[in-house]
Design an enzyme around this catalytic site. Structure first.
Site, PDB file in Angstrom:
ATOM      1  N   LEU A  37       0.843  -1.081  -0.012  1.00  0.00           N
ATOM      2  CA  LEU A  37       0.003   0.108   0.042  1.00  0.00           C
ATOM      3  C   LEU A  37       1.091   1.300  -0.045  1.00  0.00           C
ATOM      4  O   LEU A  37       1.870   1.220   0.668  1.00  0.00           O
ATOM      5  CB  LEU A  37      -0.751  -0.093   1.102  1.00  0.00           C
ATOM      6  CG  LEU A  37      -2.188  -1.088   1.228  1.00  0.00           C
ATOM      7  CD1 LEU A  37      -2.740  -1.126   2.642  1.00  0.00           C
ATOM      8  CD2 LEU A  37      -3.311  -0.491   0.225  1.00  0.00           C
ATOM      9  N   ASP A  38       0.472   1.970  -0.744  1.00  0.00           N
ATOM     10  CA  ASP A  38       1.124   3.527  -0.875  1.00  0.00           C
ATOM     11  C   ASP A  38       1.284   4.143   0.631  1.00  0.00           C
ATOM     12  O   ASP A  38       0.255   3.920   1.436  1.00  0.00           O
ATOM     13  CB  ASP A  38       0.568   4.504  -1.861  1.00  0.00           C
ATOM     14  CG  ASP A  38       0.707   4.092  -3.225  1.00  0.00           C
ATOM     15  OD1 ASP A  38       1.748   3.459  -3.376  1.00  0.00           O
ATOM     16  OD2 ASP A  38      -0.141   4.228  -4.066  1.00  0.00           O
ATOM     17  N   PRO A  39       2.195   5.100   1.064  1.00  0.00           N
ATOM     18  CA  PRO A  39       2.065   5.628   2.181  1.00  0.00           C
ATOM     19  C   PRO A  39       0.667   6.357   2.444  1.00  0.00           C
ATOM     20  O   PRO A  39       0.222   6.414   3.498  1.00  0.00           O
ATOM     21  CB  PRO A  39       3.121   6.774   2.118  1.00  0.00           C
ATOM     22  CG  PRO A  39       4.230   5.965   1.299  1.00  0.00           C
ATOM     23  CD  PRO A  39       3.432   5.389   0.217  1.00  0.00           C
ATOM     24  N   ALA A  41      -2.191   5.280   1.560  1.00  0.00           N
ATOM     25  CA  ALA A  41      -3.330   4.513   1.784  1.00  0.00           C
ATOM     26  C   ALA A  41      -3.188   4.045   3.080  1.00  0.00           C
ATOM     27  O   ALA A  41      -2.400   3.939   3.835  1.00  0.00           O
ATOM     28  CB  ALA A  41      -3.260   3.412   0.638  1.00  0.00           C
TER      29      ALA A  41
END
Length: 287
Positions: A37-39, A41
């Protein structure tokens, strides 16, 4: 201590840093995760610890469910709110019916271009490293499958909408939102994202983590082995086993010990977890 868990990642931290903080807090020696997951998210990550980290490559096969917010009228460098705004559109007013029509048009198999600010590799280099250096490059489209997409709300005054979507592995919601904006003859970027389910796995609102059984998450047929069969496989021997030609998860009781393949009614091991097998066979010798 081996364990497979479902964790809830918090916002503004990379998946790598999040699970490493968890490792230090709980005292694990090794930790790994799948489905980054991206930061920006939040939401669910499947995590494996210690010797179960060898299973990581086989844990991320399920569809994922997300709830996302799309901001209309702008394009950013990263396709999300962390990027720099590079384009703007005044076409931001739509009916709910139009939004639903466009969202539904993405259901099914389709091709998607990953964002340049992503972990995709090009000649061994992460795409986001190339993008940060302003190096011109092109990524290859990937095939994705969207099985469900639903408009949850639309704020016409603030020009954003929330939606839920169920997608196959490797789908970038940032790219999906960018494509939705283009199809609306507008622009859009991702303002927030939460992964709410992985397959049928989820956490209750008051839960931050949950221990999983490997049988819950391995999307392979299972073969239950006897100790003598495990011993033979550990020696590199083949086992006569009548079953369909396929790739299988190998179990001793509720313990996953590896993977194997059956061809012409013969089972051959493909990956075994040595420490688990040593413990099982050690128990056998003590019987």
């Amino acid at each position: 201590m081996k364990m497979i868990l479902l964790l809830r990642k918090t916002k503004n931290i990379s998946s790598f840093n999040f699970i490493n903080n968890f490792k230090k807090t709980k005292g694990f020696k090794k930790i790994g995760h799948c489905g980054t997951l991206d930061p920006l998210a939040t939401g669910l990550l499947i995590v494996a610890t210690d010797e179960d980290t060898k299973l990581i490559d086989y844990l991320d096969q399920k569809d994922k469910t997300y709830v996302a917010r799309a901001k209309l009228g702008f394009e950013t460098t990263t396709y999300d709110s962390e990027g720099e705004i590079i384009n703007q559109s005044s076409n931001v007013k739509f009916t709910k019916e139009k939004l639903i029509e466009v969202l539904n048009s993405f259901i099914g198999l389709t091709k998607q271009m990953p964002p340049k600010y992503s972990a995709k590799k090009l000649n061994g280099i992460r795409a986001y490293d190339l993008a940060r250096q302003n190096i011109d490059f092109e990524l290859n489209e990937v095939e994705i499958n969207i099985t469900k997409i639903k408009l949850l709300s639309y704020n016409e005054d603030e020009n954003y909408f929330d939606f839920e979507v169920v997608v196959s592995r490797g789908t970038y919601i940032r790219s999906l939102i960018y494509d939705i904006g283009i199809k609306l003859n507008s622009l859009a970027y991702m303002e927030s994202l939460e992964r709410t389910k992985i397959g049928n796995l989820f956490l209750e609102k008051n839960q931050d983590d949950k221990i999983l059984n490997a049988k819950e998450i391995i999307q392979l047929e299972i073969i239950q082995l006897e100790k003598n069969q495990i011993e033979n496989l550990s020696k590199g021997l083949l086992i006569d086993l009548k079953n369909e030609d396929n790739f299988y998860a190998l179990f001793w009781k509720d313990e996953m010990i590896g993977f194997g393949q059956i061809l012409n009614n013969v089972l051959k091991s493909k990956k075994l977890i040595g420490k688990k097998i040593q413990k099982i066979l050690g128990d056998k010798q003590s019987e």
